[in-house]
Design a protein around this motif. Structure first.
Motif, short mmCIF file in Angstrom:
data_model
loop_
_atom_site.label_atom_id
_atom_site.label_comp_id
_atom_site.label_asym_id
_atom_site.label_seq_id
_atom_site.Cartn_x
_atom_site.Cartn_y
_atom_site.Cartn_z
N PHE A 27 -4.23 -8.66 -9.11
CA PHE A 27 -5.41 -7.80 -8.92
C PHE A 27 -5.85 -7.83 -7.47
O PHE A 27 -6.20 -6.81 -6.88
CB PHE A 27 -6.57 -8.28 -9.81
CG PHE A 27 -6.34 -8.12 -11.28
CD1 PHE A 27 -5.37 -7.27 -11.78
CD2 PHE A 27 -7.12 -8.83 -12.19
CE1 PHE A 27 -5.17 -7.12 -13.15
CE2 PHE A 27 -6.93 -8.69 -13.55
CZ PHE A 27 -5.95 -7.84 -14.04
N GLY A 28 -5.86 -9.04 -6.89
CA GLY A 28 -6.29 -9.20 -5.50
C GLY A 28 -5.38 -8.48 -4.52
O GLY A 28 -5.86 -7.91 -3.53
N VAL A 29 -4.09 -8.50 -4.79
CA VAL A 29 -3.15 -7.78 -3.93
C VAL A 29 -3.48 -6.29 -3.95
O VAL A 29 -3.50 -5.63 -2.90
CB VAL A 29 -1.69 -8.03 -4.39
CG1 VAL A 29 -0.74 -7.06 -3.69
CG2 VAL A 29 -1.29 -9.46 -4.11
N GLY A 30 -3.73 -5.75 -5.13
CA GLY A 30 -4.11 -4.34 -5.23
C GLY A 30 -5.41 -4.05 -4.51
O GLY A 30 -5.55 -3.04 -3.82
N TYR A 31 -6.37 -4.96 -4.65
CA TYR A 31 -7.68 -4.80 -4.01
C TYR A 31 -7.54 -4.78 -2.50
O TYR A 31 -8.08 -3.90 -1.81
CB TYR A 31 -8.59 -5.95 -4.45
CG TYR A 31 -10.03 -5.81 -4.01
CD1 TYR A 31 -10.99 -5.27 -4.86
CD2 TYR A 31 -10.44 -6.24 -2.74
CE1 TYR A 31 -12.31 -5.15 -4.48
CE2 TYR A 31 -11.76 -6.13 -2.35
CZ TYR A 31 -12.69 -5.58 -3.21
OH TYR A 31 -14.00 -5.47 -2.82
N ILE A 32 -6.80 -5.74 -1.95
CA ILE A 32 -6.62 -5.82 -0.50
C ILE A 32 -5.80 -4.64 0.02
O ILE A 32 -6.10 -4.08 1.09
CB ILE A 32 -5.94 -7.15 -0.13
CG1 ILE A 32 -6.87 -8.32 -0.47
CG2 ILE A 32 -5.57 -7.19 1.35
CD1 ILE A 32 -6.21 -9.68 -0.37
N ALA A 33 -4.76 -4.27 -0.72
CA ALA A 33 -3.94 -3.13 -0.30
C ALA A 33 -4.78 -1.86 -0.19
O ALA A 33 -4.66 -1.09 0.77
CB ALA A 33 -2.80 -2.92 -1.30
N LEU B 27 -5.04 0.48 2.97
CA LEU B 27 -4.22 1.69 2.84
C LEU B 27 -5.02 2.90 2.37
O LEU B 27 -4.65 4.04 2.65
CB LEU B 27 -3.07 1.43 1.86
CG LEU B 27 -2.08 0.35 2.27
CD1 LEU B 27 -1.02 0.17 1.20
CD2 LEU B 27 -1.42 0.68 3.61
N LYS B 28 -6.08 2.64 1.58
CA LYS B 28 -6.92 3.73 1.06
C LYS B 28 -6.08 4.81 0.38
O LYS B 28 -6.15 5.99 0.70
CB LYS B 28 -7.78 4.34 2.18
CG LYS B 28 -8.82 3.37 2.74
CD LYS B 28 -9.63 4.00 3.84
CE LYS B 28 -10.79 3.10 4.26
NZ LYS B 28 -10.34 1.75 4.71
N LEU B 29 -5.27 4.38 -0.58
CA LEU B 29 -4.41 5.30 -1.32
C LEU B 29 -5.21 6.03 -2.40
O LEU B 29 -6.31 5.63 -2.77
CB LEU B 29 -3.25 4.53 -1.96
CG LEU B 29 -2.33 3.78 -1.00
CD1 LEU B 29 -1.29 2.99 -1.78
CD2 LEU B 29 -1.65 4.74 -0.03
N GLU B 30 -4.62 7.09 -2.90
CA GLU B 30 -5.25 7.85 -3.99
C GLU B 30 -4.91 7.15 -5.30
O GLU B 30 -3.82 7.31 -5.86
CB GLU B 30 -4.71 9.28 -3.99
CG GLU B 30 -5.28 10.17 -5.09
CD GLU B 30 -6.79 10.20 -5.09
OE1 GLU B 30 -7.37 9.73 -6.08
OE2 GLU B 30 -7.38 10.66 -4.08
N THR C 148 -2.76 -1.48 -9.82
CA THR C 148 -3.64 -0.31 -9.85
C THR C 148 -5.07 -0.69 -10.21
O THR C 148 -6.03 -0.15 -9.66
CB THR C 148 -3.11 0.73 -10.86
OG1 THR C 148 -1.77 1.10 -10.50
CG2 THR C 148 -3.98 1.97 -10.87
N LEU C 149 -5.24 -1.63 -11.15
CA LEU C 149 -6.59 -2.08 -11.50
C LEU C 149 -7.29 -2.68 -10.29
O LEU C 149 -8.46 -2.41 -10.03
CB LEU C 149 -6.55 -3.09 -12.64
CG LEU C 149 -7.91 -3.70 -13.00
CD1 LEU C 149 -8.90 -2.64 -13.42
CD2 LEU C 149 -7.76 -4.75 -14.10
N GLY C 150 -6.56 -3.52 -9.53
CA GLY C 150 -7.14 -4.10 -8.32
C GLY C 150 -7.58 -3.03 -7.34
O GLY C 150 -8.66 -3.12 -6.73
N MET C 151 -6.80 -1.98 -7.22
CA MET C 151 -7.14 -0.87 -6.32
C MET C 151 -8.35 -0.10 -6.85
O MET C 151 -9.23 0.32 -6.09
CB MET C 151 -5.94 0.05 -6.15
CG MET C 151 -4.73 -0.64 -5.54
SD MET C 151 -3.25 0.40 -5.47
CE MET C 151 -3.66 1.44 -4.09
#
Length: 302
Positions: free
Chosen positions: A14-20, A24-27, A200-203
């Motif tokens: 989750f943290g990896v997705g959050y930091i990414a 990156l500010k992906l859609e 994706t959840l992290g993001m």
């Protein structure tokens, strides 16, 4: 394996997705749709293709419906006591009645019970998706100014890829259709589903902004979702004639945080989006404390 050892890898992803997402500010909607419409249907297809259908499926369905409706009834009673508006009541339903057993629960069960528990987890994920795409959309639309709950729910059901994956998997199993050499390709896509939905959840959590918190609504949602829900689940499943591991999975799944998809529904239909978003974010973080307790009590006494 200790409970902390199990939870740390999950929150690490989750943290990896959050930091990414921070850099990156992906859609995230594109990634979420990719996982939902491409990867997860293959995971569901493989499960229903390989797993024999038995009476436990009926008990899983009863459990999901019973838990969801029990929480909705409690929310309705509390809404009367608190004099909430219809929109506030619907927002509290979205925050309390639907579990995140896809992005959160299924990976957790994989770490806890291994692949043998994944079959039950995936069936629950499909059932939960069915509930969210019907009752979830209904309440999201019911709380909006348009009040188009029934029609919106019907439209959502027609766009549920998980259910189509399950149906096709069952048909292939019943008709004894061999996959042949494409089985390897199905496995590759299916195996990619869990890590992608976790990232994706992290993001998605990174995209949630909490500007102001209604502590009364948030505390009510957290209490229902993280504490009351597993108690209700235990009352339901302990009388069911299913094996111990299935009972434990059902109770643990009930204690997962607010489903991330409910935030999207709340935003789409303008149904208490700030409160539902707050519940999703805070319940996910709070589960670091509540989930180990639920896992310990469930695996010790059930």
């Amino acid at each position: 394996m200790s409970i902390v050892t199990i939870l740390l890898p999950i929150f690490f992803v989750f943290g990896v997705g959050y930091i990414a997402q921070r850099f990156l500010k992906l859609e995230t909607k594109v990634l979420s749709n990719f996982a939902l419409y491409v990867l997860v249907p293959f995971l569901v297809f493989r499960t229903f293709y390989e797993q024999e259908i038995d009476s436990s499926y009926g008990y899983l369905s009863i459990y999901m419906l019973g838990l969801c409706f029990a929480l909705i009834v409690i929310v309705s009673i509390l809404s009367r006591l608190y004099r909430f508006t219809e929109s506030e009541r619907c927002g509290l339903v979205l925050s309390s009645a639907f579990m995140n057993n896809g992005n959160y629960g299924t990976p957790l069960i994989l770490f806890l019970f291994g692949t043998v528990g994944m079959e039950t987890a995936i069936v629950l994920m499909v059932l939960q998706q069915l509930l969210m795409s019907t009752l979830g959309v209904y309440y999201a639309a019911k709380g909006s100014p348009d009040h188009d709950g029934f029609k919106a729910a019907l439209r959502a059901v027609r766009r549920m890829p998980m259910v189509y994956g399950a149906i096709i998997g069952l048909l292939f199993q019943w008709l004894h259709i061999p996959l042949g050499t494409i089985a390897g390709g199905v496995d590759l896509i299916a195996d990619a589903a869990i890590p992608v939905i976790m990232v994706t959840l992290g993001m998605q959590l990174r995209n949630i902004t909490v500007k102001s918190i209604d502590w009364k609504k948030l505390s009510t949602a957290l209490s229902l979702k993280l504490m009351i829900a597993p108690i209700i689940a235990a009352c339901i499943v302990l009388v069911m004639p299913v094996d111990t591991m299935t009972k434990q999975i059902m109770i643990i799944m009930a204690a997962t945080p607010t489903a991330a998809n409910t935030t999207m529904y709340a935003i789409q239909f303008h149904t208490e989006p700030q409160n539902v978003s707050s519940a999703t974010l805070v319940s996910t973080l709070s589960s670091l404390v509540t989930m180990p307790v639920v896992i310990y009590l469930t695996t010790t006494f059930v």
